[in-house]
Scaffold this active site. Structure first.
Site, PDB file in Angstrom:
ATOM      1  N   ALA A  60     -37.149  55.359  39.014  1.00  0.00           N
ATOM      2  CA  ALA A  60     -37.893  55.709  37.807  1.00  0.00           C
ATOM      3  C   ALA A  60     -36.984  55.754  36.577  1.00  0.00           C
ATOM      4  O   ALA A  60     -35.815  56.116  36.660  1.00  0.00           O
ATOM      5  CB  ALA A  60     -38.571  57.066  37.991  1.00  0.00           C
TER       6      ALA A  60
ATOM      7  N   PHE B  27     -33.939  58.795  39.907  1.00  0.00           N
ATOM      8  CA  PHE B  27     -33.727  58.470  38.494  1.00  0.00           C
ATOM      9  C   PHE B  27     -32.787  57.281  38.386  1.00  0.00           C
ATOM     10  O   PHE B  27     -31.674  57.293  38.911  1.00  0.00           O
ATOM     11  CB  PHE B  27     -33.145  59.697  37.787  1.00  0.00           C
ATOM     12  CG  PHE B  27     -32.810  59.485  36.338  1.00  0.00           C
ATOM     13  CD1 PHE B  27     -33.733  58.947  35.454  1.00  0.00           C
ATOM     14  CD2 PHE B  27     -31.566  59.846  35.841  1.00  0.00           C
ATOM     15  CE1 PHE B  27     -33.432  58.765  34.113  1.00  0.00           C
ATOM     16  CE2 PHE B  27     -31.251  59.682  34.501  1.00  0.00           C
ATOM     17  CZ  PHE B  27     -32.174  59.137  33.634  1.00  0.00           C
ATOM     18  N   CYS B  28     -33.240  56.231  37.694  1.00  0.00           N
ATOM     19  CA  CYS B  28     -32.504  54.961  37.654  1.00  0.00           C
ATOM     20  C   CYS B  28     -31.074  55.108  37.167  1.00  0.00           C
ATOM     21  O   CYS B  28     -30.162  54.490  37.704  1.00  0.00           O
ATOM     22  CB  CYS B  28     -33.263  53.969  36.774  1.00  0.00           C
ATOM     23  SG  CYS B  28     -32.367  52.446  36.433  1.00  0.00           S
ATOM     24  N   PHE B  29     -30.861  55.922  36.130  1.00  0.00           N
ATOM     25  CA  PHE B  29     -29.527  56.000  35.538  1.00  0.00           C
ATOM     26  C   PHE B  29     -28.559  56.839  36.365  1.00  0.00           C
ATOM     27  O   PHE B  29     -27.407  56.998  35.999  1.00  0.00           O
ATOM     28  CB  PHE B  29     -29.605  56.486  34.089  1.00  0.00           C
ATOM     29  CG  PHE B  29     -30.004  55.389  33.139  1.00  0.00           C
ATOM     30  CD1 PHE B  29     -29.038  54.647  32.476  1.00  0.00           C
ATOM     31  CD2 PHE B  29     -31.329  55.079  32.946  1.00  0.00           C
ATOM     32  CE1 PHE B  29     -29.403  53.616  31.621  1.00  0.00           C
ATOM     33  CE2 PHE B  29     -31.707  54.048  32.083  1.00  0.00           C
ATOM     34  CZ  PHE B  29     -30.734  53.318  31.423  1.00  0.00           C
TER      35      PHE B  29
END
Length: 271
Positions: free
Chosen positions: A85, A149-151
């Site tokens: 996400a 979380f993508c980052f």
């Protein structure tokens, strides 16, 4: 569709819009390229309202606080690509790019990592023209599981500044055509990130922004111009501004009805 020169691409800059429309446009461009009715395209866009996009196969579970998103007026959408996400802020804090093309358009082999590398080289060139000090990291750090979380995740050919992730990207393929899109962080709303991703211990620990790298926050238009120049200079392509064709616009409307505006598709993807 009329024949185009081998290095001729369309540059598409669209107005900020909601997550469903943004993802329907990306998929329409991708399917049009697969069908041979759309040219290779580089698109820049932003989100209104700010939106959390979840990966194609990612569960919409406790890792994204749906109640907080509703309370904050943050949209929710499922991407056509995989991965984790991402919170997409408005054009003051994010520029999102999309590349829809084939390996032949890039003049390279069809390997997934080859296309990632091709795009990353252009992005790095554009970002560094702004003074970002960005670098392409050739291999990921080998996390056992993708975080929510993508980052918080670093994969192959990610773009970092001083060891922190600046661009989060994902790709999906259909035959020889691919769609790759990603978020370039201009700034960050730290409090909102923590509310939206409550199970991520510190969502700021692994990311950075152009504001942090440059000591100022560049505008959406400034970054779009630098990245356009980066693609043209790095790969000798000619980007010509254009819009959606009538066929692409019709496909967008169909995809909105079939997928992106349906609660069932957000809850769980279908084939």
């Amino acid at each position: 569709m009329a024949a185009m020169a081998a290095n001729a691409w369309r540059l598409l800059v669209t107005e900020p819009t909601d997550g469903a429309t943004n993802m329907a446009i990306d998929e329409a461009l991708w399917r049009g390229r697969h069908a041979g009715t759309s040219p290779p395209t580089l698109r820049f866009f932003a989100w209104e309202p700010p939106t959390v996009s979840v990966g194609y196969g990612q569960p919409l579970d406790r890792h994204v606080d749906v109640a907080a998103a509703r309370r904050l007026g943050v949209g929710l959408v499922r991407r056509p690509t995989g991965g984790s996400a991402i919170y997409h802020d408005g054009p003051q804090r994010e520029l999102t790019y999309c590349v829809t093309a084939t390996a032949d358009d890039l003049g390279i082999g069809g390997d997934l990592l080859d296309t990632y590398r091709w795009i990353a080289r252009a992005l790095v060139r554009g970002l560094n023209a702004l003074g970002a000090g960005a670098e392409m990291i050739p291999t990921g750090r080998g996390l056992a599981r993708d975080p929510a979380f993508c980052f918080a995740r670093t994969g192959a050919f990610e773009i970092e500044v001083a060891g922190r992730k600046l661009v989060g990207s994902a790709q999906r393929r259909l035959g020889t055509a691919f769609l790759q899109h990603g978020a370039v962080l201009l700034g960050v709303d730290a409090e909102r990130l923590r509310e939206l991703f409550p199970t991520t211990p510190d969502p700021l620990a692994t990311l950075t922004t152009l504001e942090a790298a440059l000591g100022r926050r560049p505008s959406f238009d400034e970054v779009a111009a630098a990245l356009t120049d980066g693609f043209e200079a790095e790969h000798d392509v000619m980007l010509t501004p254009g819009g959606l064709s009538s066929e692409e616009s019709a496909r967008v409307e169909a995809l909105l009805g079939e997928r992106y505006r349906r609660d069932a598709f957000l809850a769980a993807p279908t084939a």
